[in-house]
Write a protein that holds these residues in place. Structure first.
Motif, PDB file in Angstrom:
ATOM      1  N   GLU A 258     -67.151  23.338 -12.691  1.00 11.87           N
ATOM      2  CA  GLU A 258     -65.825  23.304 -13.302  1.00 11.87           C
ATOM      3  C   GLU A 258     -64.721  23.268 -12.243  1.00 11.87           C
ATOM      4  O   GLU A 258     -63.738  22.528 -12.369  1.00 11.87           O
ATOM      5  N   GLU A 259     -64.896  24.099 -11.191  1.00 11.94           N
ATOM      6  CA  GLU A 259     -63.901  24.095 -10.115  1.00 11.94           C
ATOM      7  C   GLU A 259     -63.883  22.771  -9.382  1.00 11.94           C
ATOM      8  O   GLU A 259     -62.808  22.266  -9.002  1.00 11.94           O
ATOM      9  N   LEU A 260     -65.064  22.180  -9.156  1.00 13.48           N
ATOM     10  CA  LEU A 260     -65.122  20.886  -8.478  1.00 13.48           C
ATOM     11  C   LEU A 260     -64.479  19.793  -9.322  1.00 13.48           C
ATOM     12  O   LEU A 260     -63.767  18.927  -8.799  1.00 13.48           O
ATOM     13  N   GLU A 261     -64.698  19.842 -10.628  1.00 18.67           N
ATOM     14  CA  GLU A 261     -64.085  18.843 -11.508  1.00 18.67           C
ATOM     15  C   GLU A 261     -62.575  19.000 -11.542  1.00 18.67           C
ATOM     16  O   GLU A 261     -61.833  18.007 -11.547  1.00 18.67           O
ATOM     17  N   GLU A 263     -60.702  20.213  -9.117  1.00 18.49           N
ATOM     18  CA  GLU A 263     -60.187  19.734  -7.832  1.00 18.49           C
ATOM     19  C   GLU A 263     -60.149  18.214  -7.781  1.00 18.49           C
ATOM     20  O   GLU A 263     -59.174  17.613  -7.304  1.00 18.49           O
ATOM     21  N   ASN A 264     -61.200  17.568  -8.277  1.00 19.26           N
ATOM     22  CA  ASN A 264     -61.232  16.102  -8.285  1.00 19.26           C
ATOM     23  C   ASN A 264     -60.177  15.525  -9.223  1.00 19.26           C
ATOM     24  O   ASN A 264     -59.578  14.484  -8.932  1.00 19.26           O
ATOM     25  N   ASN A 265     -59.939  16.202 -10.343  1.00 19.98           N
ATOM     26  CA  ASN A 265     -58.898  15.738 -11.257  1.00 19.98           C
ATOM     27  C   ASN A 265     -57.519  15.818 -10.616  1.00 19.98           C
ATOM     28  O   ASN A 265     -56.677  14.931 -10.806  1.00 19.98           O
ATOM     29  N   GLU A 268     -57.155  12.896  -8.326  1.00 20.88           N
ATOM     30  CA  GLU A 268     -56.909  11.656  -9.061  1.00 20.88           C
ATOM     31  C   GLU A 268     -55.477  11.592  -9.569  1.00 20.88           C
ATOM     32  O   GLU A 268     -54.853  10.528  -9.563  1.00 20.88           O
ATOM     33  N   LEU A 269     -54.947  12.738 -10.012  1.00 16.47           N
ATOM     34  CA  LEU A 269     -53.573  12.753 -10.499  1.00 16.47           C
ATOM     35  C   LEU A 269     -52.583  12.484  -9.375  1.00 16.47           C
ATOM     36  O   LEU A 269     -51.589  11.766  -9.565  1.00 16.47           O
ATOM     37  N   LYS A 270     -52.830  13.048  -8.199  1.00 15.05           N
ATOM     38  CA  LYS A 270     -51.953  12.771  -7.051  1.00 15.05           C
ATOM     39  C   LYS A 270     -52.015  11.305  -6.655  1.00 15.05           C
ATOM     40  O   LYS A 270     -50.999  10.688  -6.326  1.00 15.05           O
ATOM     41  N   LYS A 271     -53.218  10.752  -6.692  1.00 18.27           N
ATOM     42  CA  LYS A 271     -53.369   9.336  -6.363  1.00 18.27           C
ATOM     43  C   LYS A 271     -52.640   8.460  -7.370  1.00 18.27           C
ATOM     44  O   LYS A 271     -51.970   7.483  -7.005  1.00 18.27           O
ATOM     45  N   LEU A 272     -52.744   8.807  -8.662  1.00 19.07           N
ATOM     46  CA  LEU A 272     -52.069   8.027  -9.700  1.00 19.07           C
ATOM     47  C   LEU A 272     -50.555   8.153  -9.586  1.00 19.07           C
ATOM     48  O   LEU A 272     -49.830   7.164  -9.787  1.00 19.07           O
ATOM     49  N   SER A 273     -50.054   9.345  -9.277  1.00 21.21           N
ATOM     50  CA  SER A 273     -48.611   9.514  -9.140  1.00 21.21           C
ATOM     51  C   SER A 273     -48.058   8.697  -7.982  1.00 21.21           C
ATOM     52  O   SER A 273     -46.978   8.082  -8.093  1.00 21.21           O
ATOM     53  N   TYR A 405     -65.453   8.852  -8.837  1.00 19.65           N
ATOM     54  CA  TYR A 405     -66.467   9.617  -9.555  1.00 19.65           C
ATOM     55  C   TYR A 405     -66.169   9.657 -11.050  1.00 19.65           C
ATOM     56  O   TYR A 405     -67.056   9.896 -11.876  1.00 19.65           O
ATOM     57  N   ASN A 406     -64.914   9.457 -11.441  1.00 17.48           N
ATOM     58  CA  ASN A 406     -64.455   9.696 -12.802  1.00 17.48           C
ATOM     59  C   ASN A 406     -64.349   8.414 -13.608  1.00 17.48           C
ATOM     60  O   ASN A 406     -63.555   8.330 -14.536  1.00 17.48           O
TER      61      ASN A 406
END
Length: 443
Positions: A258-261, A263-265, A268-273, A405-406
Protein backbone atom coordinates in the motif's frame (compact mmCIF):
# COMPACT_ATOMS: atom_id res chain seq x y z
CA UNK A 1 -44.16 3.07 0.60
CA UNK A 2 -41.39 1.64 -1.50
CA UNK A 3 -37.85 2.97 -1.48
CA UNK A 4 -35.26 2.67 -4.22
CA UNK A 5 -31.51 2.24 -3.83
CA UNK A 6 -29.58 4.29 -6.34
CA UNK A 7 -26.32 2.42 -5.84
CA UNK A 8 -26.25 -1.30 -5.07
CA UNK A 9 -22.97 -0.76 -3.19
CA UNK A 10 -25.03 0.85 -0.40
CA UNK A 11 -26.25 -2.61 0.60
CA UNK A 12 -23.24 -4.14 2.41
CA UNK A 13 -24.39 -7.79 2.62
CA UNK A 14 -25.40 -8.06 -1.02
CA UNK A 15 -23.19 -10.13 -3.28
CA UNK A 16 -21.60 -8.29 -6.20
CA UNK A 17 -23.74 -8.68 -9.31
CA UNK A 18 -22.54 -10.89 -12.10
CA UNK A 19 -23.65 -11.24 -15.65
CA UNK A 20 -24.94 -14.66 -16.65
CA UNK A 21 -26.02 -15.76 -20.11
CA UNK A 22 -25.79 -12.32 -21.66
CA UNK A 23 -25.55 -12.24 -25.42
CA UNK A 24 -22.91 -10.06 -27.01
CA UNK A 25 -24.19 -7.15 -29.09
CA UNK A 26 -24.24 -7.57 -32.83
CA UNK A 27 -24.52 -3.84 -33.65
CA UNK A 28 -24.15 -0.47 -31.98
CA UNK A 29 -27.92 0.00 -31.92
CA UNK A 30 -28.22 -2.80 -29.34
CA UNK A 31 -26.02 -0.93 -26.83
CA UNK A 32 -27.72 1.36 -24.33
CA UNK A 33 -25.49 4.07 -22.86
CA UNK A 34 -27.24 4.19 -19.48
CA UNK A 35 -26.96 0.42 -19.07
CA UNK A 36 -23.30 0.52 -20.10
CA UNK A 37 -22.52 3.23 -17.54
CA UNK A 38 -24.34 1.24 -14.84
CA UNK A 39 -22.35 -1.90 -15.70
CA UNK A 40 -19.05 -0.03 -15.60
CA UNK A 41 -19.83 1.65 -12.29
CA UNK A 42 -20.81 -1.58 -10.55
CA UNK A 43 -18.11 -3.84 -12.00
CA UNK A 44 -20.33 -5.80 -14.37
CA UNK A 45 -18.20 -4.64 -17.27
CA UNK A 46 -14.44 -4.19 -17.17
CA UNK A 47 -11.42 -4.17 -19.41
CA UNK A 48 -11.51 -7.94 -19.85
CA UNK A 49 -15.16 -8.70 -20.63
CA UNK A 50 -16.04 -5.67 -22.78
CA UNK A 51 -17.03 -6.58 -26.31
CA UNK A 52 -15.31 -4.87 -29.19
CA UNK A 53 -18.60 -3.16 -30.12
CA UNK A 54 -18.81 -1.76 -26.59
CA UNK A 55 -15.34 -0.28 -27.03
CA UNK A 56 -16.21 1.23 -30.41
CA UNK A 57 -19.35 2.67 -28.84
CA UNK A 58 -17.28 4.21 -26.00
CA UNK A 59 -14.76 5.51 -28.55
CA UNK A 60 -17.45 7.21 -30.64
CA UNK A 61 -19.36 8.64 -27.67
CA UNK A 62 -16.18 10.07 -26.12
CA UNK A 63 -15.12 11.84 -29.31
CA UNK A 64 -18.59 13.22 -30.05
CA UNK A 65 -19.06 14.50 -26.50
CA UNK A 66 -15.65 16.20 -26.46
CA UNK A 67 -16.23 17.81 -29.87
CA UNK A 68 -19.59 19.17 -28.76
CA UNK A 69 -18.27 20.23 -25.36
CA UNK A 70 -15.43 22.26 -26.87
CA UNK A 71 -17.99 24.26 -28.81
CA UNK A 72 -19.03 25.69 -25.42
CA UNK A 73 -15.82 27.16 -23.92
CA UNK A 74 -17.32 27.93 -20.50
CA UNK A 75 -18.64 24.40 -20.03
CA UNK A 76 -15.40 22.95 -21.32
CA UNK A 77 -13.32 24.89 -18.79
CA UNK A 78 -15.72 23.91 -16.04
CA UNK A 79 -15.43 20.23 -16.91
CA UNK A 80 -11.66 20.40 -17.30
CA UNK A 81 -11.25 22.02 -13.87
CA UNK A 82 -13.45 19.30 -12.44
CA UNK A 83 -11.28 16.59 -14.02
CA UNK A 84 -8.03 18.16 -12.79
CA UNK A 85 -9.44 18.51 -9.29
CA UNK A 86 -10.55 14.87 -9.25
CA UNK A 87 -7.12 13.75 -10.44
CA UNK A 88 -5.53 15.51 -7.48
CA UNK A 89 -3.04 17.64 -9.42
CA UNK A 90 -4.60 21.06 -8.86
CA UNK A 91 -2.43 21.87 -5.85
CA UNK A 92 0.68 20.63 -7.67
CA UNK A 93 -0.12 22.90 -10.62
CA UNK A 94 -0.51 25.89 -8.30
CA UNK A 95 2.88 25.12 -6.75
CA UNK A 96 4.51 24.92 -10.18
CA UNK A 97 3.00 28.23 -11.26
CA UNK A 98 4.03 30.01 -8.07
CA UNK A 99 7.51 28.49 -8.18
CA UNK A 100 7.97 29.46 -11.84
CA UNK A 101 6.99 33.05 -11.07
CA UNK A 102 9.71 33.21 -8.42
CA UNK A 103 12.39 31.40 -10.43
CA UNK A 104 12.02 31.85 -14.19
CA UNK A 105 14.89 29.45 -14.82
CA UNK A 106 12.51 26.48 -14.75
CA UNK A 107 12.13 25.02 -18.23
CA UNK A 108 10.62 21.96 -19.75
CA UNK A 109 12.38 18.96 -21.25
CA UNK A 110 12.42 20.43 -24.74
CA UNK A 111 14.17 23.59 -23.57
CA UNK A 112 16.67 21.50 -21.61
CA UNK A 113 17.48 19.45 -24.68
CA UNK A 114 17.86 22.66 -26.68
CA UNK A 115 20.38 24.03 -24.17
CA UNK A 116 22.35 20.78 -24.22
CA UNK A 117 22.43 20.72 -28.00
CA UNK A 118 23.50 24.37 -28.05
CA UNK A 119 26.38 23.72 -25.66
CA UNK A 120 27.53 20.72 -27.68
CA UNK A 121 27.37 22.76 -30.87
CA UNK A 122 29.41 25.50 -29.21
CA UNK A 123 32.08 22.98 -28.21
CA UNK A 124 32.17 21.61 -31.74
CA UNK A 125 32.46 25.10 -33.22
CA UNK A 126 35.24 25.95 -30.77
CA UNK A 127 37.19 22.90 -31.82
CA UNK A 128 36.73 23.64 -35.51
CA UNK A 129 37.74 27.27 -35.14
CA UNK A 130 40.83 26.38 -33.11
CA UNK A 131 41.88 23.71 -35.56
CA UNK A 132 41.39 26.12 -38.44
CA UNK A 133 43.51 28.78 -36.73
CA UNK A 134 46.35 26.35 -36.10
CA UNK A 135 46.31 25.04 -39.63
CA UNK A 136 46.46 28.65 -40.88
CA UNK A 137 49.42 29.39 -38.63
CA UNK A 138 51.32 26.38 -39.89
CA UNK A 139 50.78 27.39 -43.50
CA UNK A 140 51.99 30.94 -42.96
CA UNK A 141 55.02 29.93 -40.89
CA UNK A 142 56.18 27.40 -43.46
CA UNK A 143 57.40 24.97 -40.80
CA UNK A 144 57.92 21.30 -41.57
CA UNK A 145 55.29 18.65 -40.82
CA UNK A 146 57.50 16.94 -38.24
CA UNK A 147 56.55 19.44 -35.47
CA UNK A 148 53.94 18.46 -32.90
CA UNK A 149 51.45 21.23 -33.74
CA UNK A 150 51.52 20.50 -37.47
CA UNK A 151 51.15 16.78 -36.88
CA UNK A 152 47.87 17.36 -34.99
CA UNK A 153 46.27 19.37 -37.81
CA UNK A 154 48.09 18.33 -40.95
CA UNK A 155 46.30 16.82 -43.92
CA UNK A 156 46.59 13.25 -45.15
CA UNK A 157 49.12 14.24 -47.83
CA UNK A 158 51.42 15.78 -45.20
CA UNK A 159 51.21 12.68 -43.09
CA UNK A 160 52.22 10.51 -46.01
CA UNK A 161 55.39 12.58 -46.49
CA UNK A 162 56.54 12.09 -42.91
CA UNK A 163 59.30 9.57 -42.19
CA UNK A 164 58.10 6.28 -40.77
CA UNK A 165 60.55 6.43 -37.88
CA UNK A 166 58.91 9.53 -36.43
CA UNK A 167 55.38 8.08 -36.32
CA UNK A 168 55.86 6.62 -32.83
CA UNK A 169 57.09 9.95 -31.46
CA UNK A 170 53.94 11.91 -32.40
CA UNK A 171 52.02 13.04 -29.31
CA UNK A 172 48.39 13.81 -30.09
CA UNK A 173 47.37 14.88 -26.62
CA UNK A 174 49.53 17.99 -26.22
CA UNK A 175 48.22 20.09 -29.15
CA UNK A 176 44.59 19.18 -28.42
CA UNK A 177 45.12 20.02 -24.78
CA UNK A 178 46.52 23.45 -25.63
CA UNK A 179 43.78 24.10 -28.17
CA UNK A 180 41.00 23.45 -25.69
CA UNK A 181 42.60 25.29 -22.76
CA UNK A 182 43.52 28.32 -24.86
CA UNK A 183 40.04 28.60 -26.29
CA UNK A 184 37.73 27.88 -23.38
CA UNK A 185 37.90 26.93 -19.72
CA UNK A 186 34.45 25.54 -19.02
CA UNK A 187 33.84 22.13 -17.47
CA UNK A 188 32.53 20.54 -20.66
CA UNK A 189 35.73 21.33 -22.56
CA UNK A 190 37.91 20.05 -19.69
CA UNK A 191 36.01 16.77 -19.59
CA UNK A 192 36.30 16.47 -23.37
CA UNK A 193 40.06 17.04 -23.06
CA UNK A 194 40.42 14.22 -20.57
CA UNK A 195 38.52 11.87 -22.88
CA UNK A 196 40.75 12.79 -25.81
CA UNK A 197 43.88 12.40 -23.69
CA UNK A 198 42.75 8.96 -22.53
CA UNK A 199 41.97 7.85 -26.08
CA UNK A 200 45.39 8.87 -27.36
CA UNK A 201 47.30 7.23 -24.52
CA UNK A 202 45.26 4.06 -24.39
CA UNK A 203 47.12 2.49 -27.30
CA UNK A 204 50.49 3.27 -25.72
CA UNK A 205 49.37 1.70 -22.44
CA UNK A 206 48.48 -1.54 -24.20
CA UNK A 207 51.68 -1.57 -26.28
CA UNK A 208 53.88 -1.02 -23.23
CA UNK A 209 52.20 -3.54 -20.95
CA UNK A 210 52.41 -7.20 -21.88
CA UNK A 211 49.98 -8.19 -19.15
CA UNK A 212 47.22 -6.09 -20.65
CA UNK A 213 47.82 -7.61 -24.07
CA UNK A 214 47.64 -11.10 -22.60
CA UNK A 215 44.20 -10.32 -21.21
CA UNK A 216 42.79 -9.73 -24.68
CA UNK A 217 44.87 -12.35 -26.47
CA UNK A 218 44.41 -15.25 -24.06
CA UNK A 219 42.20 -18.01 -25.45
CA UNK A 220 40.97 -19.05 -22.00
CA UNK A 221 39.66 -15.61 -21.15
CA UNK A 222 36.92 -17.03 -18.92
CA UNK A 223 39.55 -18.54 -16.58
CA UNK A 224 41.43 -15.28 -15.99
CA UNK A 225 41.61 -14.13 -12.39
CA UNK A 226 41.87 -10.37 -12.30
CA UNK A 227 42.42 -10.16 -8.53
CA UNK A 228 44.92 -12.37 -6.73
CA UNK A 229 47.47 -14.78 -8.08
CA UNK A 230 46.71 -17.91 -10.02
CA UNK A 231 48.96 -19.90 -7.65
CA UNK A 232 46.70 -19.34 -4.63
CA UNK A 233 45.63 -22.52 -2.93
CA UNK A 234 42.16 -23.22 -1.70
CA UNK A 235 43.45 -23.23 1.87
CA UNK A 236 44.57 -19.61 1.62
CA UNK A 237 41.17 -18.26 0.57
CA UNK A 238 39.66 -15.78 3.01
CA UNK A 239 36.17 -16.32 4.29
CA UNK A 240 33.54 -13.95 2.79
CA UNK A 241 32.28 -11.20 5.02
CA UNK A 242 28.57 -11.44 5.79
CA UNK A 243 26.45 -8.48 6.88
CA UNK A 244 24.57 -9.13 10.11
CA UNK A 245 20.84 -9.54 9.73
CA UNK A 246 20.12 -6.86 12.35
CA UNK A 247 22.14 -4.31 10.39
CA UNK A 248 20.35 -5.22 7.16
CA UNK A 249 16.98 -4.65 8.80
CA UNK A 250 18.08 -1.27 10.17
CA UNK A 251 19.45 -0.01 6.85
CA UNK A 252 16.72 -1.44 4.59
CA UNK A 253 13.62 0.57 3.82
CA UNK A 254 10.76 -1.92 4.04
CA UNK A 255 7.52 -0.71 2.43
CA UNK A 256 4.17 -2.39 2.37
CA UNK A 257 2.41 -2.75 -1.01
CA UNK A 258 0.00 0.00 0.00
CA UNK A 259 2.82 2.40 0.86
CA UNK A 260 4.64 1.56 -2.37
CA UNK A 261 1.48 2.14 -4.40
CA UNK A 262 0.90 5.46 -2.67
CA UNK A 263 4.46 6.56 -3.39
CA UNK A 264 4.19 5.56 -7.05
CA UNK A 265 0.87 7.38 -7.36
CA UNK A 266 2.46 10.54 -6.01
CA UNK A 267 5.24 10.26 -8.57
CA UNK A 268 2.71 9.82 -11.37
CA UNK A 269 0.73 12.84 -10.19
CA UNK A 270 3.87 15.01 -10.11
CA UNK A 271 4.78 13.82 -13.58
CA UNK A 272 1.27 14.59 -14.87
CA UNK A 273 1.25 18.05 -13.28
CA UNK A 274 4.56 18.93 -14.96
CA UNK A 275 3.18 17.64 -18.25
CA UNK A 276 0.08 19.83 -17.94
CA UNK A 277 2.15 22.87 -17.00
CA UNK A 278 4.63 22.43 -19.86
CA UNK A 279 1.87 21.78 -22.41
CA UNK A 280 0.40 25.22 -21.78
CA UNK A 281 3.80 26.81 -22.42
CA UNK A 282 4.33 24.96 -25.69
CA UNK A 283 0.76 25.56 -26.86
CA UNK A 284 1.47 29.16 -27.91
CA UNK A 285 4.51 28.29 -30.04
CA UNK A 286 4.51 28.41 -33.84
CA UNK A 287 5.65 24.80 -34.12
CA UNK A 288 2.61 23.65 -32.18
CA UNK A 289 0.25 25.54 -34.47
CA UNK A 290 1.91 23.97 -37.49
CA UNK A 291 1.75 20.53 -35.89
CA UNK A 292 -1.99 20.50 -35.24
CA UNK A 293 -2.73 21.62 -38.81
CA UNK A 294 -1.42 18.28 -40.08
CA UNK A 295 -4.48 16.51 -38.63
CA UNK A 296 -7.07 18.79 -40.23
CA UNK A 297 -9.14 17.67 -43.21
CA UNK A 298 -10.28 20.04 -45.94
CA UNK A 299 -13.43 18.01 -46.57
CA UNK A 300 -15.20 15.60 -44.23
CA UNK A 301 -15.55 12.00 -45.43
CA UNK A 302 -18.91 10.39 -46.07
CA UNK A 303 -18.44 7.96 -43.17
CA UNK A 304 -19.36 8.98 -39.65
CA UNK A 305 -16.94 8.42 -36.78
CA UNK A 306 -18.67 5.23 -35.60
CA UNK A 307 -18.85 3.81 -39.13
CA UNK A 308 -15.19 4.67 -39.66
CA UNK A 309 -14.27 2.71 -36.53
CA UNK A 310 -16.49 -0.18 -37.60
CA UNK A 311 -14.69 -0.26 -40.96
CA UNK A 312 -11.31 -0.44 -39.23
CA UNK A 313 -12.57 -3.28 -37.04
CA UNK A 314 -13.99 -5.14 -40.01
CA UNK A 315 -10.83 -5.13 -42.12
CA UNK A 316 -8.34 -5.11 -39.21
CA UNK A 317 -9.98 -7.47 -36.76
CA UNK A 318 -6.66 -8.39 -35.10
CA UNK A 319 -6.42 -5.05 -33.24
CA UNK A 320 -6.59 -5.69 -29.51
CA UNK A 321 -9.10 -4.06 -27.17
CA UNK A 322 -6.26 -2.60 -25.09
CA UNK A 323 -4.96 -0.73 -28.15
CA UNK A 324 -8.43 0.75 -28.73
CA UNK A 325 -8.90 1.84 -25.11
CA UNK A 326 -5.43 3.36 -24.77
CA UNK A 327 -6.01 5.15 -28.06
CA UNK A 328 -9.19 6.70 -26.63
CA UNK A 329 -7.41 7.67 -23.44
CA UNK A 330 -4.57 9.43 -25.28
CA UNK A 331 -7.03 11.54 -27.30
CA UNK A 332 -8.97 12.28 -24.11
CA UNK A 333 -5.75 13.28 -22.39
CA UNK A 334 -4.43 15.69 -25.01
CA UNK A 335 -7.84 17.30 -25.61
CA UNK A 336 -9.22 17.50 -22.04
CA UNK A 337 -6.49 17.07 -19.41
CA UNK A 338 -3.67 18.79 -21.29
CA UNK A 339 -5.95 20.99 -23.40
CA UNK A 340 -3.28 20.70 -26.06
CA UNK A 341 -5.42 20.44 -29.19
CA UNK A 342 -9.02 21.43 -29.91
CA UNK A 343 -10.92 18.34 -31.03
CA UNK A 344 -13.16 18.95 -34.07
CA UNK A 345 -14.89 16.93 -36.75
CA UNK A 346 -12.13 17.90 -39.19
CA UNK A 347 -9.22 16.49 -37.18
CA UNK A 348 -10.90 13.60 -35.30
CA UNK A 349 -10.48 11.11 -38.17
CA UNK A 350 -6.75 11.59 -38.49
CA UNK A 351 -6.31 11.58 -34.73
CA UNK A 352 -8.08 8.21 -34.65
CA UNK A 353 -5.76 6.87 -37.35
CA UNK A 354 -2.53 8.12 -35.77
CA UNK A 355 -3.43 7.24 -32.19
CA UNK A 356 -4.71 3.79 -33.04
CA UNK A 357 -1.87 2.95 -35.40
CA UNK A 358 0.87 3.92 -32.96
CA UNK A 359 -0.78 1.87 -30.20
CA UNK A 360 -1.08 -1.12 -32.52
CA UNK A 361 2.65 -1.06 -33.22
CA UNK A 362 3.53 -0.82 -29.54
CA UNK A 363 0.97 -3.08 -27.87
CA UNK A 364 -0.13 -5.76 -30.34
CA UNK A 365 1.85 -8.84 -31.25
CA UNK A 366 0.15 -9.23 -34.63
CA UNK A 367 1.63 -6.60 -36.91
CA UNK A 368 -0.29 -5.46 -39.96
CA UNK A 369 1.70 -4.01 -42.83
CA UNK A 370 1.41 -0.37 -43.75
CA UNK A 371 0.32 -1.21 -47.30
CA UNK A 372 -2.69 -3.16 -46.01
CA UNK A 373 -3.71 -0.65 -43.36
CA UNK A 374 -3.54 2.30 -45.76
CA UNK A 375 -6.26 0.70 -47.90
CA UNK A 376 -8.49 0.36 -44.85
CA UNK A 377 -8.31 4.03 -43.87
CA UNK A 378 -7.93 5.53 -47.35
CA UNK A 379 -4.49 7.16 -47.05
CA UNK A 380 -1.22 6.79 -48.91
CA UNK A 381 1.92 5.54 -47.23
CA UNK A 382 3.54 8.95 -47.03
CA UNK A 383 0.60 10.61 -45.26
CA UNK A 384 0.17 7.64 -42.91
CA UNK A 385 3.79 7.81 -41.80
CA UNK A 386 3.55 11.59 -41.45
CA UNK A 387 0.52 11.28 -39.17
CA UNK A 388 2.18 8.67 -36.96
CA UNK A 389 5.31 10.76 -36.46
CA UNK A 390 3.28 13.93 -35.84
CA UNK A 391 1.17 12.19 -33.21
CA UNK A 392 4.32 10.99 -31.42
CA UNK A 393 5.50 14.59 -31.17
CA UNK A 394 2.02 15.74 -30.19
CA UNK A 395 1.98 13.52 -27.09
CA UNK A 396 5.71 14.08 -26.52
CA UNK A 397 6.35 10.33 -27.02
CA UNK A 398 4.51 9.56 -23.78
CA UNK A 399 2.29 6.61 -24.70
CA UNK A 400 1.28 5.91 -21.09
CA UNK A 401 2.76 2.38 -21.15
CA UNK A 402 6.49 3.04 -21.50
CA UNK A 403 8.13 2.19 -18.14
CA UNK A 404 4.78 2.79 -16.43
CA UNK A 405 3.80 0.38 -13.68
CA UNK A 406 0.27 1.82 -13.56
CA UNK A 407 -0.74 1.19 -17.17
CA UNK A 408 -3.60 -1.19 -16.45
CA UNK A 409 -4.90 0.94 -13.57
CA UNK A 410 -4.88 4.01 -15.83
CA UNK A 411 -7.14 2.29 -18.36
CA UNK A 412 -9.42 1.01 -15.59
CA UNK A 413 -9.72 4.51 -14.13
CA UNK A 414 -10.59 5.89 -17.53
CA UNK A 415 -13.42 3.39 -18.02
CA UNK A 416 -14.74 3.45 -14.44
CA UNK A 417 -14.37 7.15 -13.61
CA UNK A 418 -13.28 9.55 -16.36
CA UNK A 419 -15.57 8.24 -19.09
CA UNK A 420 -18.53 8.09 -16.68
CA UNK A 421 -17.69 11.58 -15.44
CA UNK A 422 -17.79 12.88 -19.02
CA UNK A 423 -21.14 11.19 -19.72
CA UNK A 424 -22.80 12.45 -16.54
CA UNK A 425 -21.52 16.00 -16.99
CA UNK A 426 -22.63 16.14 -20.63
CA UNK A 427 -26.02 14.67 -19.76
CA UNK A 428 -26.59 17.23 -17.01
CA UNK A 429 -25.34 20.31 -18.87
CA UNK A 430 -26.31 19.56 -22.49
CA UNK A 431 -29.22 17.18 -22.28
CA UNK A 432 -30.66 17.93 -25.74
CA UNK A 433 -27.33 17.34 -27.43
CA UNK A 434 -26.92 14.21 -25.32
CA UNK A 435 -30.16 12.77 -26.70
CA UNK A 436 -29.25 13.67 -30.29
CA UNK A 437 -25.82 12.06 -30.12
CA UNK A 438 -27.07 8.87 -28.46
CA UNK A 439 -29.94 8.51 -30.91
CA UNK A 440 -27.54 9.14 -33.79
CA UNK A 441 -25.38 6.23 -32.69
CA UNK A 442 -28.41 3.98 -32.30
CA UNK A 443 -29.57 4.63 -35.85
Amino acid sequence: MTTFVKDIKEIPSLKPPQETFVDDPTSLSEINLDDLVFDLQNGLKNLNNLHILHIIFIYSITLKFIIKLQQHPELFEKFRNQVIENLGVKDLLNELESHSSRSPSICDDNETRLKIDTSNTQIFNNLNSSNTSISTNTETSGSSSSSSTTSATSSSSDLNNQPKDNNNNIRMDEPNLTILKDHSHDDSNDSLTEVRKFDHNFGEILMNNDKNISIFADENIDDIRYKGNNNDNNDNKTEPVYIPLEKLIETTNLQTPEELETENNQKELKKLSKEIYNSQKVKSSINHQHLIKIFNLIKLPNLSIQNFLLRINQYSSSISKVAYINSIYLIYKISIILNFIPLTNENSYRLIISSLRTNIKNLDDLYQKQKIFKNVIGLNLKDLLKLEISFCYLINFNFNFNLNYNFENTLKNFLNFEFIELVNFFKFELFDDYIDIVNGLST
